[in-house]
Scaffold this motif. Structure first.
Motif, PDB file in Angstrom:
ATOM      1  N   THR A  12     -60.653  27.458  34.407  1.00 49.57           N
ATOM      2  CA  THR A  12     -60.156  28.760  33.969  1.00 49.57           C
ATOM      3  C   THR A  12     -60.438  29.009  32.488  1.00 49.57           C
ATOM      4  O   THR A  12     -60.790  30.126  32.101  1.00 49.57           O
ATOM      5  N   ALA A  22     -55.055  27.325  28.541  1.00 50.97           N
ATOM      6  CA  ALA A  22     -55.491  26.961  29.891  1.00 50.97           C
ATOM      7  C   ALA A  22     -55.439  25.443  30.005  1.00 50.97           C
ATOM      8  O   ALA A  22     -56.433  24.784  30.281  1.00 50.97           O
ATOM      9  N   ASP A  55     -53.460  23.380  31.983  1.00 49.37           N
ATOM     10  CA  ASP A  55     -52.971  22.962  33.297  1.00 49.37           C
ATOM     11  C   ASP A  55     -51.507  23.371  33.464  1.00 49.37           C
ATOM     12  O   ASP A  55     -50.846  23.809  32.510  1.00 49.37           O
ATOM     13  N   THR A  93     -49.560  23.576  29.892  1.00 49.71           N
ATOM     14  CA  THR A  93     -49.525  24.940  29.357  1.00 49.71           C
ATOM     15  C   THR A  93     -48.098  25.349  29.001  1.00 49.71           C
ATOM     16  O   THR A  93     -47.837  25.784  27.869  1.00 49.71           O
ATOM     17  N   GLN A  95     -48.299  24.943  40.692  1.00 50.08           N
ATOM     18  CA  GLN A  95     -48.422  26.362  40.392  1.00 50.08           C
ATOM     19  C   GLN A  95     -47.093  26.920  39.876  1.00 50.08           C
ATOM     20  O   GLN A  95     -46.051  26.298  39.992  1.00 50.08           O
ATOM     21  N   GLY A 113     -54.758  29.378  34.563  1.00 49.81           N
ATOM     22  CA  GLY A 113     -54.643  28.195  35.407  1.00 49.81           C
ATOM     23  C   GLY A 113     -53.834  28.473  36.655  1.00 49.81           C
ATOM     24  O   GLY A 113     -53.355  29.584  36.884  1.00 49.81           O
ATOM     25  N   ASN A 114     -53.662  27.454  37.472  1.00 51.02           N
ATOM     26  CA  ASN A 114     -52.875  27.589  38.692  1.00 51.02           C
ATOM     27  C   ASN A 114     -51.440  27.997  38.393  1.00 51.02           C
ATOM     28  O   ASN A 114     -50.765  28.594  39.245  1.00 51.02           O
ATOM     29  N   THR A 169     -57.881  26.996  43.009  1.00 51.07           N
ATOM     30  CA  THR A 169     -58.787  27.172  41.873  1.00 51.07           C
ATOM     31  C   THR A 169     -59.508  28.514  41.906  1.00 51.07           C
ATOM     32  O   THR A 169     -59.647  29.177  40.865  1.00 51.07           O
ATOM     33  N   SER A 210     -57.213  31.152  40.676  1.00 51.01           N
ATOM     34  CA  SER A 210     -56.944  31.014  39.243  1.00 51.01           C
ATOM     35  C   SER A 210     -58.107  31.512  38.401  1.00 51.01           C
ATOM     36  O   SER A 210     -57.908  32.164  37.369  1.00 51.01           O
TER      37      SER A 210
END
Length: 515
Positions: free
Chosen positions: A20, A271, A273, A277, A450, A481-482, A494, A497
Protein backbone atom coordinates in the motif's frame (compact mmCIF):
# COMPACT_ATOMS: atom_id res chain seq x y z
CA UNK A 1 20.12 17.43 -0.89
CA UNK A 2 22.91 16.92 1.70
CA UNK A 3 25.40 14.31 2.78
CA UNK A 4 22.81 12.95 5.22
CA UNK A 5 20.74 9.99 4.15
CA UNK A 6 17.74 12.13 4.99
CA UNK A 7 16.34 15.15 3.16
CA UNK A 8 15.43 18.13 5.29
CA UNK A 9 12.10 18.51 3.50
CA UNK A 10 9.96 16.69 0.96
CA UNK A 11 6.42 17.05 -0.28
CA UNK A 12 5.29 13.59 0.86
CA UNK A 13 6.66 11.13 3.43
CA UNK A 14 5.51 7.52 3.15
CA UNK A 15 6.07 5.38 6.26
CA UNK A 16 6.34 1.74 5.22
CA UNK A 17 7.32 0.08 1.95
CA UNK A 18 4.70 -2.67 1.66
CA UNK A 19 2.20 -2.88 -1.20
CA UNK A 20 0.00 0.00 0.00
CA UNK A 21 2.87 2.39 0.66
CA UNK A 22 4.24 1.41 -2.74
CA UNK A 23 0.83 2.12 -4.31
CA UNK A 24 0.94 5.70 -2.99
CA UNK A 25 4.44 6.14 -4.42
CA UNK A 26 3.36 4.73 -7.80
CA UNK A 27 0.25 6.88 -8.19
CA UNK A 28 2.15 9.99 -7.07
CA UNK A 29 4.94 9.22 -9.54
CA UNK A 30 2.46 8.71 -12.37
CA UNK A 31 0.06 11.56 -11.68
CA UNK A 32 2.13 14.15 -9.79
CA UNK A 33 5.79 13.63 -10.79
CA UNK A 34 6.66 17.13 -9.57
CA UNK A 35 6.25 16.05 -5.93
CA UNK A 36 9.27 14.95 -3.90
CA UNK A 37 8.73 11.68 -2.01
CA UNK A 38 10.66 9.97 0.79
CA UNK A 39 9.66 6.38 1.56
CA UNK A 40 10.96 5.20 4.95
CA UNK A 41 11.30 1.56 6.03
CA UNK A 42 12.38 0.30 9.45
CA UNK A 43 13.90 -2.91 8.06
CA UNK A 44 16.76 -3.60 5.66
CA UNK A 45 16.76 -4.16 1.92
CA UNK A 46 16.76 -7.95 1.48
CA UNK A 47 16.12 -8.44 -2.25
CA UNK A 48 17.18 -7.07 -5.60
CA UNK A 49 15.32 -5.16 -6.87
CA UNK A 50 14.28 -3.70 -3.51
CA UNK A 51 10.87 -4.93 -2.41
CA UNK A 52 10.85 -8.08 -4.55
CA UNK A 53 9.19 -11.28 -3.34
CA UNK A 54 11.59 -13.70 -1.69
CA UNK A 55 10.07 -16.57 -3.71
CA UNK A 56 11.82 -15.09 -6.73
CA UNK A 57 15.22 -15.79 -5.13
CA UNK A 58 16.37 -18.99 -6.83
CA UNK A 59 19.08 -20.04 -4.37
CA UNK A 60 17.56 -21.57 -1.23
CA UNK A 61 20.35 -20.29 1.00
CA UNK A 62 20.01 -16.74 -0.29
CA UNK A 63 16.24 -16.95 0.17
CA UNK A 64 16.62 -18.13 3.78
CA UNK A 65 19.04 -15.27 4.51
CA UNK A 66 16.56 -12.73 3.09
CA UNK A 67 13.83 -14.17 5.29
CA UNK A 68 16.05 -14.06 8.37
CA UNK A 69 16.90 -10.42 7.73
CA UNK A 70 13.16 -9.67 7.58
CA UNK A 71 12.50 -11.03 11.05
CA UNK A 72 13.60 -7.94 12.96
CA UNK A 73 13.76 -8.58 16.73
CA UNK A 74 12.53 -12.15 16.14
CA UNK A 75 15.47 -13.18 13.97
CA UNK A 76 16.71 -16.61 14.97
CA UNK A 77 13.45 -17.76 16.59
CA UNK A 78 11.89 -21.02 15.41
CA UNK A 79 9.68 -20.68 12.33
CA UNK A 80 7.42 -23.05 10.42
CA UNK A 81 7.01 -23.69 6.70
CA UNK A 82 3.72 -25.63 6.74
CA UNK A 83 0.48 -24.86 8.63
CA UNK A 84 0.41 -28.47 9.75
CA UNK A 85 3.50 -27.75 11.87
CA UNK A 86 1.26 -25.74 14.18
CA UNK A 87 -0.27 -28.99 15.38
CA UNK A 88 2.82 -29.20 17.61
CA UNK A 89 1.26 -26.50 19.75
CA UNK A 90 4.32 -24.22 19.75
CA UNK A 91 4.21 -20.52 18.92
CA UNK A 92 6.09 -20.17 15.67
CA UNK A 93 6.12 -17.51 12.98
CA UNK A 94 6.33 -18.00 9.25
CA UNK A 95 9.81 -17.50 7.81
CA UNK A 96 10.34 -13.78 7.21
CA UNK A 97 8.08 -12.70 10.09
CA UNK A 98 8.31 -12.24 13.85
CA UNK A 99 5.73 -12.54 16.61
CA UNK A 100 4.53 -10.15 19.24
CA UNK A 101 6.36 -10.93 22.50
CA UNK A 102 4.90 -13.24 25.13
CA UNK A 103 2.19 -11.51 27.14
CA UNK A 104 1.44 -8.92 24.48
CA UNK A 105 -0.64 -11.11 22.17
CA UNK A 106 -3.29 -12.05 24.77
CA UNK A 107 -3.63 -9.31 27.35
CA UNK A 108 -7.19 -10.58 27.82
CA UNK A 109 -9.56 -12.90 26.02
CA UNK A 110 -8.46 -15.30 23.29
CA UNK A 111 -5.77 -12.97 21.96
CA UNK A 112 -3.86 -13.40 18.72
CA UNK A 113 -1.11 -15.92 19.58
CA UNK A 114 0.38 -15.77 16.08
CA UNK A 115 0.14 -12.00 15.58
CA UNK A 116 3.17 -11.31 13.40
CA UNK A 117 4.81 -8.73 11.18
CA UNK A 118 7.84 -8.23 8.95
CA UNK A 119 10.58 -5.60 8.93
CA UNK A 120 12.12 -5.31 5.48
CA UNK A 121 11.84 -3.29 2.30
CA UNK A 122 8.66 -4.58 0.71
CA UNK A 123 7.06 -5.46 4.03
CA UNK A 124 4.77 -8.47 3.98
CA UNK A 125 4.64 -8.08 0.20
CA UNK A 126 7.98 -9.92 0.13
CA UNK A 127 6.44 -12.97 1.83
CA UNK A 128 2.71 -13.14 1.00
CA UNK A 129 0.79 -15.80 -0.96
CA UNK A 130 -0.07 -13.23 -3.69
CA UNK A 131 -3.77 -14.19 -3.63
CA UNK A 132 -5.87 -11.27 -4.87
CA UNK A 133 -9.58 -12.17 -4.74
CA UNK A 134 -12.14 -9.39 -4.99
CA UNK A 135 -14.41 -8.84 -2.00
CA UNK A 136 -17.98 -9.96 -2.48
CA UNK A 137 -21.41 -9.42 -0.93
CA UNK A 138 -21.11 -7.90 2.59
CA UNK A 139 -17.31 -7.79 2.35
CA UNK A 140 -17.64 -4.79 0.03
CA UNK A 141 -17.57 -1.19 1.27
CA UNK A 142 -21.04 0.14 0.62
CA UNK A 143 -20.23 3.86 0.71
CA UNK A 144 -17.69 3.38 -2.12
CA UNK A 145 -20.12 1.59 -4.46
CA UNK A 146 -21.65 4.67 -6.14
CA UNK A 147 -21.14 4.72 -9.92
CA UNK A 148 -18.99 1.60 -9.75
CA UNK A 149 -16.15 3.39 -7.92
CA UNK A 150 -15.05 0.41 -5.85
CA UNK A 151 -14.71 -1.85 -8.88
CA UNK A 152 -12.72 0.80 -10.75
CA UNK A 153 -10.37 1.08 -7.79
CA UNK A 154 -10.03 -2.70 -7.67
CA UNK A 155 -9.20 -2.64 -11.39
CA UNK A 156 -6.40 -0.19 -10.63
CA UNK A 157 -5.17 -2.34 -7.77
CA UNK A 158 -4.98 -5.33 -10.12
CA UNK A 159 -2.92 -3.23 -12.53
CA UNK A 160 -0.46 -2.17 -9.86
CA UNK A 161 -0.10 -5.66 -8.38
CA UNK A 162 0.16 -7.38 -11.77
CA UNK A 163 -2.77 -9.71 -11.10
CA UNK A 164 -3.28 -12.59 -13.53
CA UNK A 165 -5.61 -15.59 -13.73
CA UNK A 166 -3.61 -17.76 -16.10
CA UNK A 167 -0.28 -18.38 -14.33
CA UNK A 168 -1.28 -21.99 -13.62
CA UNK A 169 -3.28 -22.65 -16.77
CA UNK A 170 -0.99 -25.56 -17.60
CA UNK A 171 -1.68 -27.36 -14.31
CA UNK A 172 -2.98 -30.78 -15.42
CA UNK A 173 -5.25 -31.29 -12.41
CA UNK A 174 -6.58 -27.73 -12.05
CA UNK A 175 -9.73 -28.06 -14.11
CA UNK A 176 -10.58 -31.43 -12.59
CA UNK A 177 -10.12 -30.06 -9.09
CA UNK A 178 -12.41 -27.08 -9.75
CA UNK A 179 -15.05 -29.32 -11.36
CA UNK A 180 -15.17 -31.45 -8.22
CA UNK A 181 -15.32 -28.46 -5.91
CA UNK A 182 -18.06 -26.81 -7.97
CA UNK A 183 -20.12 -30.00 -7.93
CA UNK A 184 -20.01 -29.92 -4.14
CA UNK A 185 -20.73 -26.23 -3.44
CA UNK A 186 -21.69 -24.61 -6.75
CA UNK A 187 -25.48 -24.74 -6.48
CA UNK A 188 -27.14 -21.32 -6.34
CA UNK A 189 -23.95 -19.32 -6.81
CA UNK A 190 -23.91 -16.37 -9.20
CA UNK A 191 -21.08 -16.05 -11.71
CA UNK A 192 -18.85 -13.93 -9.44
CA UNK A 193 -19.06 -16.43 -6.57
CA UNK A 194 -18.62 -19.66 -8.54
CA UNK A 195 -15.57 -21.84 -7.95
CA UNK A 196 -12.80 -20.46 -10.16
CA UNK A 197 -9.08 -19.87 -10.59
CA UNK A 198 -7.65 -17.73 -7.83
CA UNK A 199 -6.58 -14.28 -9.10
CA UNK A 200 -2.88 -14.10 -8.26
CA UNK A 201 -0.22 -11.40 -8.33
CA UNK A 202 1.94 -13.81 -10.31
CA UNK A 203 3.08 -13.97 -13.91
CA UNK A 204 5.04 -16.49 -15.90
CA UNK A 205 8.19 -15.44 -17.73
CA UNK A 206 9.04 -16.57 -21.25
CA UNK A 207 11.45 -19.14 -19.81
CA UNK A 208 8.57 -20.68 -17.84
CA UNK A 209 9.57 -19.44 -14.37
CA UNK A 210 6.94 -17.93 -12.12
CA UNK A 211 7.52 -14.38 -10.85
CA UNK A 212 5.65 -13.38 -7.70
CA UNK A 213 4.73 -9.73 -7.26
CA UNK A 214 6.11 -7.78 -4.36
CA UNK A 215 6.32 -4.06 -3.73
CA UNK A 216 8.84 -3.88 -6.58
CA UNK A 217 6.04 -4.64 -9.04
CA UNK A 218 3.74 -2.09 -7.42
CA UNK A 219 6.44 0.59 -7.51
CA UNK A 220 7.11 -0.18 -11.16
CA UNK A 221 9.65 1.36 -13.48
CA UNK A 222 7.98 4.78 -13.33
CA UNK A 223 8.64 5.09 -9.57
CA UNK A 224 12.16 3.68 -9.73
CA UNK A 225 12.98 6.15 -12.52
CA UNK A 226 11.44 9.08 -10.64
CA UNK A 227 14.36 11.34 -9.61
CA UNK A 228 12.15 12.87 -6.90
CA UNK A 229 11.53 9.53 -5.17
CA UNK A 230 13.85 8.17 -2.46
CA UNK A 231 13.58 4.87 -0.61
CA UNK A 232 15.50 4.95 2.68
CA UNK A 233 15.75 1.70 4.63
CA UNK A 234 16.68 0.93 8.27
CA UNK A 235 14.82 4.01 9.42
CA UNK A 236 12.49 4.05 12.43
CA UNK A 237 9.80 6.71 12.29
CA UNK A 238 9.16 7.65 15.91
CA UNK A 239 6.60 10.41 15.51
CA UNK A 240 4.35 12.12 12.98
CA UNK A 241 4.70 15.86 13.48
CA UNK A 242 1.53 17.94 13.60
CA UNK A 243 1.23 21.73 13.51
CA UNK A 244 -2.10 23.56 13.73
CA UNK A 245 -4.04 20.38 13.05
CA UNK A 246 -2.08 19.50 9.94
CA UNK A 247 0.69 16.99 9.18
CA UNK A 248 4.07 18.72 9.21
CA UNK A 249 6.59 15.88 8.80
CA UNK A 250 8.16 13.06 10.81
CA UNK A 251 10.85 12.43 13.38
CA UNK A 252 13.09 9.47 12.58
CA UNK A 253 15.99 7.49 14.00
CA UNK A 254 18.65 6.13 11.67
CA UNK A 255 18.98 2.51 12.80
CA UNK A 256 22.47 2.32 11.30
CA UNK A 257 23.91 5.18 13.34
CA UNK A 258 21.37 5.86 16.09
CA UNK A 259 21.14 9.50 14.99
CA UNK A 260 17.82 11.36 15.08
CA UNK A 261 16.54 13.47 12.20
CA UNK A 262 13.49 15.50 11.26
CA UNK A 263 11.96 15.50 7.79
CA UNK A 264 9.45 18.25 7.06
CA UNK A 265 6.51 17.36 4.82
CA UNK A 266 3.04 18.72 4.18
CA UNK A 267 1.63 15.24 3.52
CA UNK A 268 2.38 12.04 5.47
CA UNK A 269 1.17 8.53 4.63
CA UNK A 270 1.46 5.90 7.37
CA UNK A 271 1.42 2.42 5.81
CA UNK A 272 3.22 0.51 8.56
CA UNK A 273 0.81 -2.50 8.88
CA UNK A 274 -2.28 -3.01 11.06
CA UNK A 275 -0.27 -3.22 14.28
CA UNK A 276 2.35 -0.53 13.83
CA UNK A 277 0.26 2.10 12.02
CA UNK A 278 -2.00 2.74 15.04
CA UNK A 279 1.08 2.39 17.26
CA UNK A 280 2.79 5.29 15.44
CA UNK A 281 -0.33 7.44 15.61
CA UNK A 282 -0.54 6.76 19.35
CA UNK A 283 3.14 7.63 19.80
CA UNK A 284 2.48 10.87 17.93
CA UNK A 285 -0.33 11.91 20.28
CA UNK A 286 -2.94 11.27 17.58
CA UNK A 287 -5.42 9.26 19.60
CA UNK A 288 -9.00 9.28 18.28
CA UNK A 289 -11.30 7.00 20.24
CA UNK A 290 -11.52 4.45 17.41
CA UNK A 291 -7.73 4.08 17.17
CA UNK A 292 -6.77 0.43 17.51
CA UNK A 293 -10.41 -0.64 17.87
CA UNK A 294 -12.46 -2.96 15.65
CA UNK A 295 -9.41 -5.21 15.33
CA UNK A 296 -10.35 -8.28 13.33
CA UNK A 297 -8.54 -11.32 12.04
CA UNK A 298 -9.78 -14.25 9.95
CA UNK A 299 -10.07 -17.58 11.75
CA UNK A 300 -8.74 -20.41 9.58
CA UNK A 301 -9.83 -24.01 9.28
CA UNK A 302 -7.47 -26.21 7.23
CA UNK A 303 -7.44 -29.75 5.90
CA UNK A 304 -5.70 -31.78 3.21
CA UNK A 305 -6.96 -34.18 0.59
CA UNK A 306 -5.57 -36.29 -2.23
CA UNK A 307 -7.06 -36.01 -5.71
CA UNK A 308 -8.13 -39.55 -6.53
CA UNK A 309 -8.78 -41.26 -9.86
CA UNK A 310 -5.81 -39.74 -11.69
CA UNK A 311 -2.73 -41.22 -13.33
CA UNK A 312 0.53 -40.14 -11.65
CA UNK A 313 2.10 -39.93 -15.10
CA UNK A 314 -0.28 -37.07 -15.98
CA UNK A 315 1.75 -34.74 -13.77
CA UNK A 316 4.69 -35.03 -16.15
CA UNK A 317 7.20 -35.98 -13.46
CA UNK A 318 8.05 -39.09 -11.53
CA UNK A 319 5.59 -39.89 -8.71
CA UNK A 320 6.57 -39.18 -5.13
CA UNK A 321 6.49 -42.20 -2.82
CA UNK A 322 6.55 -40.49 0.58
CA UNK A 323 5.40 -37.32 2.22
CA UNK A 324 8.94 -36.24 2.88
CA UNK A 325 9.11 -33.28 0.55
CA UNK A 326 10.66 -32.83 -2.84
CA UNK A 327 10.43 -30.21 -5.52
CA UNK A 328 7.13 -28.45 -6.06
CA UNK A 329 5.40 -29.53 -9.25
CA UNK A 330 2.81 -27.15 -10.63
CA UNK A 331 0.04 -29.70 -11.08
CA UNK A 332 -3.10 -28.38 -9.41
CA UNK A 333 -2.62 -24.61 -9.29
CA UNK A 334 -4.60 -22.40 -6.91
CA UNK A 335 -8.39 -22.51 -6.84
CA UNK A 336 -10.87 -20.17 -5.17
CA UNK A 337 -14.20 -20.79 -3.47
CA UNK A 338 -15.53 -17.22 -3.02
CA UNK A 339 -17.27 -15.82 0.04
CA UNK A 340 -21.05 -15.52 0.07
CA UNK A 341 -23.33 -14.21 2.78
CA UNK A 342 -24.97 -17.64 3.04
CA UNK A 343 -21.60 -19.40 3.30
CA UNK A 344 -19.43 -16.70 4.88
CA UNK A 345 -16.09 -18.32 4.18
CA UNK A 346 -13.37 -17.66 1.66
CA UNK A 347 -11.72 -20.83 0.42
CA UNK A 348 -8.38 -21.32 -1.25
CA UNK A 349 -7.25 -24.72 -2.39
CA UNK A 350 -3.65 -25.14 -3.43
CA UNK A 351 -1.06 -27.82 -3.92
CA UNK A 352 1.02 -28.92 -0.95
CA UNK A 353 4.70 -29.66 -1.45
CA UNK A 354 4.29 -32.79 0.67
CA UNK A 355 1.62 -34.76 2.45
CA UNK A 356 0.79 -33.53 5.97
CA UNK A 357 0.49 -37.14 7.11
CA UNK A 358 2.93 -40.01 6.51
CA UNK A 359 2.21 -42.11 3.43
CA UNK A 360 3.17 -45.71 2.89
CA UNK A 361 6.50 -46.20 1.12
CA UNK A 362 4.78 -48.18 -1.65
CA UNK A 363 1.97 -45.64 -2.08
CA UNK A 364 2.59 -43.86 -5.41
CA UNK A 365 1.38 -40.28 -5.25
CA UNK A 366 1.15 -38.11 -8.33
CA UNK A 367 3.10 -34.87 -7.79
CA UNK A 368 0.63 -32.09 -7.13
CA UNK A 369 -2.22 -34.44 -6.26
CA UNK A 370 -2.15 -33.58 -2.54
CA UNK A 371 -3.86 -30.27 -1.95
CA UNK A 372 -4.33 -28.10 1.09
CA UNK A 373 -7.76 -26.67 1.72
CA UNK A 374 -8.17 -23.53 3.78
CA UNK A 375 -11.33 -21.70 4.76
CA UNK A 376 -11.05 -18.17 6.16
CA UNK A 377 -13.97 -17.00 8.33
CA UNK A 378 -15.21 -13.42 8.54
CA UNK A 379 -15.02 -12.04 12.10
CA UNK A 380 -17.95 -10.82 14.13
CA UNK A 381 -16.50 -7.30 14.42
CA UNK A 382 -16.66 -5.69 17.86
CA UNK A 383 -15.48 -2.35 19.18
CA UNK A 384 -13.84 -4.00 22.18
CA UNK A 385 -11.55 -6.16 20.04
CA UNK A 386 -8.65 -3.77 20.04
CA UNK A 387 -5.01 -2.90 20.44
CA UNK A 388 -3.80 -0.79 23.31
CA UNK A 389 -0.39 0.79 23.71
CA UNK A 390 1.92 1.13 26.68
CA UNK A 391 4.09 4.23 26.99
CA UNK A 392 5.94 2.66 29.95
CA UNK A 393 6.66 -0.79 28.45
CA UNK A 394 8.23 -0.20 25.02
CA UNK A 395 8.70 -2.79 22.30
CA UNK A 396 12.03 -3.91 20.85
CA UNK A 397 12.21 -0.73 18.74
CA UNK A 398 11.53 1.55 21.70
CA UNK A 399 8.00 2.33 20.50
CA UNK A 400 4.91 2.04 22.76
CA UNK A 401 4.35 -1.63 23.55
CA UNK A 402 1.41 -3.24 21.73
CA UNK A 403 -1.17 -5.19 23.72
CA UNK A 404 -3.95 -7.31 22.19
CA UNK A 405 -7.48 -7.53 23.59
CA UNK A 406 -9.38 -9.96 21.37
CA UNK A 407 -12.04 -12.64 21.79
CA UNK A 408 -14.14 -14.87 19.59
CA UNK A 409 -17.89 -14.46 20.01
CA UNK A 410 -20.61 -17.09 19.92
CA UNK A 411 -21.20 -16.11 16.29
CA UNK A 412 -17.50 -16.66 15.54
CA UNK A 413 -17.53 -20.13 17.08
CA UNK A 414 -20.64 -20.95 15.07
CA UNK A 415 -18.91 -19.81 11.86
CA UNK A 416 -15.87 -21.93 12.64
CA UNK A 417 -18.11 -24.94 13.23
CA UNK A 418 -19.83 -24.39 9.90
CA UNK A 419 -16.43 -24.00 8.21
CA UNK A 420 -15.38 -27.33 9.68
CA UNK A 421 -18.42 -28.99 8.10
CA UNK A 422 -17.85 -27.21 4.79
CA UNK A 423 -14.18 -28.14 4.54
CA UNK A 424 -14.99 -31.80 5.15
CA UNK A 425 -17.43 -31.62 2.25
CA UNK A 426 -14.76 -30.05 0.02
CA UNK A 427 -12.12 -32.58 1.05
CA UNK A 428 -14.48 -35.45 0.22
CA UNK A 429 -15.22 -33.86 -3.16
CA UNK A 430 -11.50 -33.63 -3.94
CA UNK A 431 -10.99 -37.33 -3.26
CA UNK A 432 -9.39 -38.83 -0.17
CA UNK A 433 -9.13 -36.65 2.96
CA UNK A 434 -5.80 -37.01 4.77
CA UNK A 435 -5.72 -37.11 8.53
CA UNK A 436 -8.47 -37.68 11.05
CA UNK A 437 -10.05 -34.25 10.92
CA UNK A 438 -9.60 -30.61 9.94
CA UNK A 439 -8.01 -28.31 12.46
CA UNK A 440 -8.26 -24.63 13.33
CA UNK A 441 -5.06 -22.62 13.14
CA UNK A 442 -4.16 -20.49 16.17
CA UNK A 443 -5.63 -17.01 15.97
CA UNK A 444 -3.42 -14.55 14.13
CA UNK A 445 -2.12 -17.14 11.67
CA UNK A 446 -3.90 -15.52 8.72
CA UNK A 447 -1.75 -12.33 8.97
CA UNK A 448 -4.87 -10.54 7.67
CA UNK A 449 -5.37 -8.13 10.59
CA UNK A 450 -7.78 -5.34 9.78
CA UNK A 451 -9.80 -2.45 11.18
CA UNK A 452 -7.37 -0.74 13.56
CA UNK A 453 -7.47 2.60 11.67
CA UNK A 454 -10.75 1.88 9.94
CA UNK A 455 -12.38 4.02 7.30
CA UNK A 456 -15.79 5.59 7.85
CA UNK A 457 -18.26 7.54 5.77
CA UNK A 458 -18.67 10.20 8.46
CA UNK A 459 -16.70 11.33 11.51
CA UNK A 460 -18.97 9.68 14.06
CA UNK A 461 -16.31 8.47 16.46
CA UNK A 462 -16.32 4.94 15.07
CA UNK A 463 -13.58 5.43 12.47
CA UNK A 464 -10.10 6.93 12.27
CA UNK A 465 -10.15 8.14 8.67
CA UNK A 466 -12.64 9.18 6.01
CA UNK A 467 -13.43 7.66 2.60
CA UNK A 468 -10.16 9.01 1.17
CA UNK A 469 -8.09 7.50 4.03
CA UNK A 470 -7.26 10.95 5.41
CA UNK A 471 -7.27 10.93 9.21
CA UNK A 472 -10.27 12.85 10.51
CA UNK A 473 -8.27 14.66 13.19
CA UNK A 474 -5.24 15.69 11.12
CA UNK A 475 -5.40 17.07 7.60
CA UNK A 476 -2.65 15.90 5.28
CA UNK A 477 -2.20 12.65 7.25
CA UNK A 478 -3.28 9.47 5.45
CA UNK A 479 -3.31 5.87 6.67
CA UNK A 480 -2.98 2.82 4.44
CA UNK A 481 -3.08 -0.94 4.74
CA UNK A 482 -5.47 -3.68 5.76
CA UNK A 483 -6.13 -1.64 8.90
CA UNK A 484 -8.24 0.79 6.83
CA UNK A 485 -10.82 -1.82 5.71
CA UNK A 486 -14.05 -1.24 7.70
CA UNK A 487 -16.01 -4.37 6.76
CA UNK A 488 -15.85 -7.97 7.96
CA UNK A 489 -13.97 -9.82 5.25
CA UNK A 490 -12.99 -13.42 4.68
CA UNK A 491 -11.03 -12.92 1.46
CA UNK A 492 -7.36 -12.01 1.31
CA UNK A 493 -7.38 -8.23 1.91
CA UNK A 494 -4.33 -6.93 -0.01
CA UNK A 495 -6.17 -6.16 -3.26
CA UNK A 496 -8.79 -4.14 -1.37
CA UNK A 497 -6.12 -2.30 0.64
CA UNK A 498 -4.22 -1.33 -2.50
CA UNK A 499 -7.48 -0.15 -4.08
CA UNK A 500 -8.10 2.12 -1.08
CA UNK A 501 -4.53 3.39 -1.34
CA UNK A 502 -5.15 4.37 -4.96
CA UNK A 503 -8.12 6.47 -3.86
CA UNK A 504 -6.09 7.99 -1.04
CA UNK A 505 -3.17 8.90 -3.31
CA UNK A 506 -5.48 10.62 -5.77
CA UNK A 507 -7.13 12.54 -2.94
CA UNK A 508 -3.71 13.60 -1.65
CA UNK A 509 -2.80 14.96 -5.09
CA UNK A 510 -6.14 16.76 -5.42
CA UNK A 511 -5.78 18.34 -1.97
CA UNK A 512 -2.31 19.66 -2.76
CA UNK A 513 -3.51 21.07 -6.06
CA UNK A 514 -6.24 22.94 -4.21
CA UNK A 515 -3.92 24.46 -1.61
Amino acid sequence: MSESRYPAEVDVVIVGSGPTGAAYARILSEDAPELTIAMLEVGPTVTSPPGAHVKNIVDAGDRARAQLLSEGPGAGDATFNSPTALAEGRRKARPGTFLLPDGAYATEGDGLPLAAMSSNVGGMGAHWTAACPRPGASERIGFLEADGELDRLLDEAERLLGVTRDAFDGAPFGDLLRERLAAAVGEGRVAASKVQRMPLAVHRREDGRLVWSGSDVVLGDVTRANPRFRLIDETLVTRVLVEDGRAAGVSVTDRRTGEDHTIAARSVVVAADALRTPQLLWASGIRPDALGRYLNDQSQVVYASRITGIDPAEAGTEPATTGGGGALSESSGVSWVPFTDDLPFHGQIMQLDASPVPLAEDDPVAPGSIVGLGLFCAKDIRRDDRLTFSDTEPDAYGMPGIRVHYSLTEADHDAIGRADEQIRLLADAVGEPLGDRPFQLPLGASLHYQGTTRMGETDDGESVCGPTSEVWAVSGLFVAGNNVIPTATACNPTLTSVALAVKGARALIAARAGD
